[in-house]
Motif scaffolding. Structure first.
Motif, mmCIF file in Angstrom:
data_model
loop_
_atom_site.group_PDB
_atom_site.id
_atom_site.type_symbol
_atom_site.label_atom_id
_atom_site.label_comp_id
_atom_site.label_asym_id
_atom_site.label_seq_id
_atom_site.Cartn_x
_atom_site.Cartn_y
_atom_site.Cartn_z
ATOM 1 N N PHE A 72 -0.792 -11.366 -5.755
ATOM 2 C CA PHE A 72 -0.197 -9.826 -5.586
ATOM 3 C C PHE A 72 0.746 -9.641 -4.418
ATOM 4 N N ARG A 73 0.563 -10.389 -3.445
ATOM 5 C CA ARG A 73 1.229 -10.190 -2.017
ATOM 6 C C ARG A 73 2.906 -10.669 -2.232
ATOM 7 N N ASP A 129 -0.611 -8.169 3.380
ATOM 8 C CA ASP A 129 -1.562 -7.280 3.233
ATOM 9 C C ASP A 129 -2.895 -8.295 2.802
ATOM 10 N N PHE A 140 2.217 -4.187 -2.855
ATOM 11 C CA PHE A 140 1.389 -5.075 -2.082
ATOM 12 C C PHE A 140 2.213 -6.001 -1.258
ATOM 13 N N LEU A 151 -10.137 -4.046 -6.006
ATOM 14 C CA LEU A 151 -9.539 -4.008 -4.709
ATOM 15 C C LEU A 151 -9.898 -2.943 -3.816
ATOM 16 N N ALA A 158 -4.984 -7.400 -0.393
ATOM 17 C CA ALA A 158 -4.682 -7.607 -1.738
ATOM 18 C C ALA A 158 -4.775 -9.230 -2.138
ATOM 19 N N ASN A 209 8.376 -3.337 -0.985
ATOM 20 C CA ASN A 209 6.964 -2.659 -0.350
ATOM 21 C C ASN A 209 7.478 -1.781 0.671
ATOM 22 N N TRP A 221 -2.073 1.640 -1.662
ATOM 23 C CA TRP A 221 -1.062 0.556 -2.328
ATOM 24 C C TRP A 221 -0.112 1.601 -3.225
#
Length: 498
Positions: free
Chosen positions: A457-458, A450, A446, A381, A453, A290, A403
């Motif tokens: 998903f993180r 975050d 993600f 989201l 999120a 990320n 994102w």
């Protein structure tokens, strides 16, 4: 000389007696081999120079190759010539530092291409045995001027004659130089123009130079058949490097410092198959994916994670690939990983389908971006009440870009981000034409911290990138041999890992 000054240690020395000098200068075989045959790059490079000549008639054009940069004390970074110099001279990875290509105007029209460089030193010179930066004993032999002329089909002269040749005749007042390639040589050009009575002011001279730099950058937008062939070679070599990574992923997990292991494996193939990596490889496992330009590559590679590898082999002609694959370390995606991956794959395919003559370069991002926005909207989201069309509004929208903050495409060739000096009207708003090569590379990121999120998903980041040729009726995915779909990627990993 454009090379940075290199400190010399005072505690070392080479024998300096007359007897030693006489002895080391004698006893060497005569080089009686025929000149090097004409290289296949000579004709394409000559056509590029002819096109440049037509654009700037009667002007003396200076394209520096650049010099050596000191890494530490008396060691230098590996030399890579400036891209405009390499593109127009035909010299690639084996170009000599401090070389300069000059297009010298002929009285009857057109230009003579002259390569100024440092030829091999005579065997009775101190440079031959005592100069640790240029001497043959230390860094190897250089091509003779005759070899360069035979191989490249241009005129070759000693670099020591450059300053006088730039100042000769009335064309000295009509000099242009690619300034960024060598600021110190640009200063020499400035002084030469002034002494020759140029009527341009300093800012006007710099603008003239900038015009040359933009033009030679734009000359790489549309590739000829030879250039497309070089890109195919770079992509094939990159494919091998990615399969070597896949084969050794278990070792990356087992050994620790796995991102560095992956970087090293790809670097091995890049150096063996080509000149080296085309840019610093991104080997980003887990949450590191990320960070868009994660080149530290200091993290662990763990079972169950994804690893995002963005890497390309630069071959000896200096053309580079630029490929990204996001791979499940354990060989299979989890349901959540697949959900995100498939959304990125869908966006990439939409971007690819926008690659066709007549479309704008910006259409690629628009197509991929719309899929990314739609998926994020469907997943809930975006802020409450924000519609898909609202977030896609170029003036007041953009929530979905949290994102995916980067663009979807860039031109590719001898630089990984090629043709970067072009104006927005020529690049982002430019029309796609057959022969262009560009990337298509959407992503979703993600970050682990975050809070907007979903928790599942993180820590997941996905990017998929391919190198695409614009054809007469659409596109060709030059890296199509490297699987992209989530199930195809799993099959790829299983096959390579057997």
């Amino acid at each position: 000389m454009p090379s940075e000054n290199q400190p010399k240690a005072g505690h070392r020395g080479i024998p300096a007696s007359a007897e030693f000098r006489e002895f080391i200068a004698s006893g060497w075989a005569t080089d009686d081999r025929p000149p090097t045959p004409r290289d296949e790059v000579a004709d394409p490079a000559a056509r590029r120079r002819a096109a440049l000549s037509e654009r700037f008639p009667g002007e003396r054009l200076v394209l520096p190759g650049g010099g050596l940069k000191v890494r530490s004390n008396d060691t230098d970074y590996t030399f890579r010539p400036h891209t405009a110099f390499a593109h127009l001279s035909g010299l690639g990875a084996h170009a000599e530092p401090d070389s300069v290509l000059v297009l010298d105007p002929r009285p009857e029209g057109g230009h003579e291409a002259v390569l100024y460089t440092r030829p091999p030193a005579p065997r009775d010179s101190e440079e031959f045995y005592a100069d640790s930066r240029y001497g043959e004993f230390w860094v190897g032999s250089r091509e003779t001027l005759a070899d360069l002329e035979s191989r490249l089909g241009l005129t070759a002269r000693h670099i020591d004659s450059l300053a006088d040749d730039l100042a000769k005749d009335e064309a000295a007042a009509r000099l242009r130089v690619v300034r960024s390639a060598d600021p110190r040589l640009a200063e020499l050009v400035d002084a030469t123009r002034t002494q020759a009575g140029s009527t341009l002011t300093g800012p006007e001279q710099e603008e003239a130079d900038d015009e040359l730099a933009r033009h030679v950058s734009g000359m790489r937008l549309v590739k000829d058949a030879w250039e497309v062939g070089e890109m195919r070679k770079a992509i094939a070599a990159t494919h091998k490097g990615f399969e070597a990574i896949i084969a050794t992923l278990p070792e990356a997990v087992r050994k620790g410092r796995g991102e560095r292991w992956v970087e090293g494996i790809f670097g091995l193939y890049a150096r063996h198959e080509g000149n080296g990596v085309g840019y610093e490889s991104i080997c980003a496992s887990g949450d590191h994916a990320n960070t868009i330009h994660w080149t530290r590559n200091t993290g662990e590679v763990r079972e169950g994670d994804l690893i995002l590898v963005d890497a390309g082999v630069e071959i000896d002609s200096l053309f580079t690939a630029d490929i990204t694959r996001t791979l499940p370390v354990s060989g299979r995606f989890t349901d959540v990983q697949r959900k995100i991956y498939d959304a990125v794959h869908e966006a990439q395919q939409a971007g690819m389908e926008a690659v066709k003559p007549g479309n704008r370069f910006s259409d690629i991002h628009a197509a991929a971006n719309r899929v990314i926005a739609r998926r994020l909207h469907e997943w809930g989201l975006l802020p409450e009440g924000v519609t898909l069309e609202q977030t896609l509004d170029p003036e007041r929208g953009g929530w979905h870009r949290r994102w995916m903050v980067h663009g979807t495409s860039h031109h590719l060739g001898m630089d990984v981000h090629d043709c970067q000096l072009l104006l927005r009207s020529e690049y982002m708003d430019g029309e796609l034409k057959p022969g262009m090569i560009l990337t298509v590379e959407p992503g979703l990121y993600f970050k682990a911290d975050d809070l907007f999120a979903p928790e599942e998903f993180r820590g997941i980041g996905v990017r998929i990138e391919d190198d695409v040729l614009v054809t007469e009726d659409g596109y060709e995915n030059l890296s199509a041999a490297m699987p992209r779909g989530s199930y195809e990627v799993e099959e790829w990993i299983a096959r390579v890992s057997r």
